[in-house]
Write an enzyme that holds these catalytic residues in place. Sequence first.
Site, mmCIF file in Angstrom:
data_model
loop_
_atom_site.group_PDB
_atom_site.id
_atom_site.type_symbol
_atom_site.label_atom_id
_atom_site.label_comp_id
_atom_site.label_asym_id
_atom_site.label_seq_id
_atom_site.Cartn_x
_atom_site.Cartn_y
_atom_site.Cartn_z
ATOM 1 N N ARG A 120 -13.761 63.224 -27.295
ATOM 2 C CA ARG A 120 -13.464 63.915 -28.571
ATOM 3 C C ARG A 120 -12.005 64.281 -28.758
ATOM 4 O O ARG A 120 -11.509 64.226 -29.891
ATOM 5 C CB ARG A 120 -14.430 65.083 -28.807
ATOM 6 C CG ARG A 120 -14.467 66.159 -27.916
ATOM 7 C CD ARG A 120 -15.881 66.592 -27.547
ATOM 8 N NE ARG A 120 -16.276 65.855 -26.359
ATOM 9 C CZ ARG A 120 -17.434 65.262 -26.200
ATOM 10 N NH1 ARG A 120 -18.353 65.337 -27.112
ATOM 11 N NH2 ARG A 120 -17.685 64.597 -25.097
ATOM 12 N N THR A 121 -11.287 64.621 -27.690
ATOM 13 C CA THR A 121 -9.860 64.929 -27.883
ATOM 14 C C THR A 121 -9.146 63.671 -28.372
ATOM 15 O O THR A 121 -8.366 63.711 -29.334
ATOM 16 C CB THR A 121 -9.232 65.441 -26.575
ATOM 17 O OG1 THR A 121 -10.033 66.507 -26.079
ATOM 18 C CG2 THR A 121 -7.819 65.933 -26.799
ATOM 19 N N LYS A 147 3.282 48.333 -11.617
ATOM 20 C CA LYS A 147 4.414 47.615 -10.987
ATOM 21 C C LYS A 147 5.352 48.582 -10.281
ATOM 22 O O LYS A 147 6.426 48.194 -9.837
ATOM 23 C CB LYS A 147 5.198 46.854 -12.059
ATOM 24 C CG LYS A 147 4.393 45.829 -12.825
ATOM 25 C CD LYS A 147 5.271 45.212 -13.923
ATOM 26 C CE LYS A 147 4.449 44.629 -15.036
ATOM 27 N NZ LYS A 147 5.228 44.461 -16.261
ATOM 28 N N ARG A 201 -2.915 63.276 -22.304
ATOM 29 C CA ARG A 201 -3.781 63.970 -21.348
ATOM 30 C C ARG A 201 -3.442 63.395 -19.975
ATOM 31 O O ARG A 201 -3.329 62.177 -19.817
ATOM 32 C CB ARG A 201 -5.252 63.725 -21.675
ATOM 33 C CG ARG A 201 -6.183 64.223 -20.591
ATOM 34 C CD ARG A 201 -7.631 64.138 -20.986
ATOM 35 N NE ARG A 201 -7.970 65.151 -21.969
ATOM 36 C CZ ARG A 201 -9.215 65.457 -22.328
ATOM 37 N NH1 ARG A 201 -10.236 64.818 -21.773
ATOM 38 N NH2 ARG A 201 -9.451 66.376 -23.229
ATOM 39 N N HIS A 209 -5.454 73.476 -22.060
ATOM 40 C CA HIS A 209 -5.923 72.552 -23.105
ATOM 41 C C HIS A 209 -5.708 73.308 -24.427
ATOM 42 O O HIS A 209 -6.659 73.751 -25.064
ATOM 43 C CB HIS A 209 -7.398 72.237 -22.859
ATOM 44 C CG HIS A 209 -7.928 71.031 -23.584
ATOM 45 N ND1 HIS A 209 -7.233 70.389 -24.589
ATOM 46 C CD2 HIS A 209 -9.102 70.348 -23.444
ATOM 47 C CE1 HIS A 209 -7.963 69.373 -25.024
ATOM 48 N NE2 HIS A 209 -9.093 69.327 -24.349
#
Length: 353
Positions: free
Chosen positions: A91-92, A120, A141, A174
């Site tokens: 949902r975020t 890499k 996030r 958050h």
Amino acid sequence: MKRTQEMTSVQPDWENFLPRPISDKIPFFSRDGRVYDCLFAQQFSRDLLAHLFRTADALREVTQKKGGADHVSSLLSDKRAMLYFAQPSTRTFMSFLNACHILGMKTSEIRDTSTSSEVKGETPEDTVRTFSSYVDMIIMRHPTPGFVEKTAWLMNRTGRPVPVVNGGSGKDQHPTQALLDTYTLYRSFNGELDNKHIVMVGDLKRGRTVRSLSYLMKNYKNISLSFVSPKEFRMEADILDFLKRHGIPYQETEDFAGVMRTADAIYMTRIQDEHDKAGESKGVDYSPFYFRQEHLKQIKKTCVILHPLPRRHEIEVSVDDDPRAVFWRQERNGMWARAALMAHIFGVDEKIA
Ligand code: CP
């Protein structure tokens, strides 16, 4: 957007910057009196929250008609956003993506770091700096606490800074979840957020949503908090210290049935076992931290039940049909609240009538 005096005169090293109190850091992440990088719930004042909630309400109203939706989608049609989600999210991610589209922003995304040049050997710092070569905002996030803040700090030292928005950082914060949670309370209580007893339930030690929501509660008068958790996952001392400093009364208890009777809002959360290092969650009895159908008779008629979702077994599914269960509305509120925040960051919020 212009840099503030504080920002240009002080360019501390990350090691010196990181331990500073959040209140000292906020000017570094602000521009022209606005939030620029949205990293901490402490960046939201009561006035700003009220403004963002009015903007979110206006957005949902004005976009109901095509003319309004077209106007809103022209506001940031010259901007591009990068969604860098190095941790799972439904949902975020979805609400930010759709909030960008509501405002007309083009989007690109990395959701799996194995598809980026990090494999890499490129550092995460260089990776996110690369994004700023192509986009005007980074929404991210990350599993490492503090990494989103470090990204914003790094960007602010480059020649092409772009705003960074925290979509969840480790077990830490958050902030936009706290924004949408409070927006949900605002809509549930017809704008009256003072004088509330809020009960937070579950894994409070590792739940970043309850941490950020606790910070936001300092903006309201006569709030009391009850923390209901297994003893292994009690709220951390830094949040309890914050509440003491701000004169917000709280209690810690395992007596869920006792405190739910006087609750104005019950905020359920799941066990955060993705943060286990050595199976800490195994053997914890989570069954008392479960909202069941029978509890609906025990809570106030005006009490609302929230959950940041995803849910496991914290709320019996039949509870969803009760009008006091607002968690499905809550996740949709996230899209409007996040669109309001992005409109604020880019200074187009006054154009949403
Ligand atoms: N509430 C929340 O952050 O949900 P997601 O993990 O699905 O984004």
